[in-house]
Scaffold this motif. Structure first.
Motif, mmCIF file in Angstrom:
data_model
loop_
_atom_site.group_PDB
_atom_site.id
_atom_site.type_symbol
_atom_site.label_atom_id
_atom_site.label_comp_id
_atom_site.label_asym_id
_atom_site.label_seq_id
_atom_site.Cartn_x
_atom_site.Cartn_y
_atom_site.Cartn_z
ATOM 1 N N GLU A 1 0.823 -1.210 0.000
ATOM 2 C CA GLU A 1 0.000 0.000 0.000
ATOM 3 C C GLU A 1 0.860 1.263 0.000
ATOM 4 O O GLU A 1 0.441 2.298 -0.496
ATOM 5 C CB GLU A 1 -0.929 0.018 1.218
ATOM 6 C CG GLU A 1 -2.100 -0.918 1.129
ATOM 7 C CD GLU A 1 -3.123 -0.464 0.107
ATOM 8 O OE1 GLU A 1 -3.370 0.745 -0.028
ATOM 9 O OE2 GLU A 1 -3.675 -1.350 -0.569
ATOM 10 N N ASP A 2 2.071 1.175 0.560
ATOM 11 C CA ASP A 2 2.955 2.339 0.647
ATOM 12 C C ASP A 2 3.673 2.635 -0.669
ATOM 13 O O ASP A 2 4.398 3.622 -0.753
ATOM 14 C CB ASP A 2 4.000 2.124 1.751
ATOM 15 C CG ASP A 2 3.371 2.067 3.133
ATOM 16 O OD1 ASP A 2 2.265 2.631 3.301
ATOM 17 O OD2 ASP A 2 3.970 1.459 4.029
ATOM 18 N N TYR A 3 3.498 1.786 -1.659
ATOM 19 C CA TYR A 3 4.208 1.941 -2.923
ATOM 20 C C TYR A 3 3.211 1.930 -4.081
ATOM 21 O O TYR A 3 2.939 0.891 -4.675
ATOM 22 C CB TYR A 3 5.235 0.815 -3.091
ATOM 23 C CG TYR A 3 6.292 0.840 -2.019
ATOM 24 C CD1 TYR A 3 7.438 1.603 -2.184
ATOM 25 C CD2 TYR A 3 6.123 0.149 -0.826
ATOM 26 C CE1 TYR A 3 8.404 1.665 -1.196
ATOM 27 C CE2 TYR A 3 7.074 0.204 0.163
ATOM 28 C CZ TYR A 3 8.218 0.962 -0.017
ATOM 29 O OH TYR A 3 9.168 1.015 0.971
ATOM 30 N N PRO A 4 2.667 3.110 -4.429
ATOM 31 C CA PRO A 4 1.656 3.176 -5.497
ATOM 32 C C PRO A 4 2.160 2.637 -6.830
ATOM 33 O O PRO A 4 1.398 2.012 -7.568
ATOM 34 C CB PRO A 4 1.340 4.677 -5.605
ATOM 35 C CG PRO A 4 1.837 5.281 -4.344
ATOM 36 C CD PRO A 4 2.918 4.396 -3.822
ATOM 37 N N GLU A 5 3.432 2.834 -7.133
ATOM 38 C CA GLU A 5 3.957 2.318 -8.401
ATOM 39 C C GLU A 5 3.974 0.796 -8.417
ATOM 40 O O GLU A 5 3.843 0.175 -9.461
ATOM 41 C CB GLU A 5 5.353 2.894 -8.699
ATOM 42 C CG GLU A 5 6.445 2.484 -7.730
ATOM 43 C CD GLU A 5 6.520 3.314 -6.448
ATOM 44 O OE1 GLU A 5 7.439 3.050 -5.663
ATOM 45 O OE2 GLU A 5 5.678 4.188 -6.208
#
Length: 188
Positions: free
Chosen positions: A107-111
């Motif tokens: 969730e902390d890494y949109p990419e």
């Protein structure tokens, strides 16, 4: 003469009942074994997906080594567990918990969420989770049928005589409320 025929008829009926009941127990035992095999197949598919998922997430979250180690350790422990269904369920509960933390990390890494490989692995894992749930329901249904037949009279007499044993349900631990929630693999 007639009483002798009645006695032979009763003996034949009892023998026929024992044979039919014995064969019913054998059938239930084999169906239960087959159902457990179905769970094992789906769990192996799950275990095979996890390293790919971890490697994909690693590329985006290099500093999260503790999470990756926990997922790998839980996967290896679940794979190595050859114990009873209750012991296997405990290992699966632990694996589900660490998978939740892996998805929370994503969730902390949109990419990462937009990555095609990650999306594909996420979809495959979701599908395998659904199949595991279905296999668990089928297995537990077979265990229920087997255990009922072992407990019912007069089939319990045949079960005791031929040492047919009750099977264990494959259940989540009652004290782990979080483990009762399905692994959420959707990021939409």
């Amino acid at each position: 003469m007639i009483s002798l025929l009645i006695v032979f008829g009763l003996i034949a009926a009892v023998i026929l009942y024992v044979i039919v009941t014995y064969n019913g127990f054998v059938t239930l035992r084999e169906k239960t074994n087959e159902a457990w095999s179905g769970i094992e197949v789906q769990m192996k598919l799950r275990y095979n997906l996890i390293p790919n998922l971890v490697e994909t997430v690693k590329g985006y979250a290099k500093h999260e080594a503790g999470t990756f180690e926990a997922v790998t350790r839980a996967r290896n422990e679940a794979m190595a567990n050859d114990g009873s269904p209750a012991e296997q369920a405990e290992a699966e509960n632990m694996l589900s918990g660490v998978l939740k933390s892996l998805f929370a990390l994503a969730e902390d890494y949109p990419e990462l969420k937009a990555n095609e490989n990650f999306q594909s692995l996420q979809d495959q894992l979701s599908e395998v989770e659904d199949k595991i749930q279905s296999a668990r329901r089928y297995y537990n249904g077979m265990v229920r049928d087997n255990n009922i037949k072992i407990d019912q009279f007069p089939s319990n007499l045949v079960a005791n005589a031929f040492n047919f044993l009750k099977a264990e349900f494959f259940e989540l631990a009652e004290d782990e409320e979080a483990a009762r929630k399905p692994v959420d693999v959707k990021f939409d």
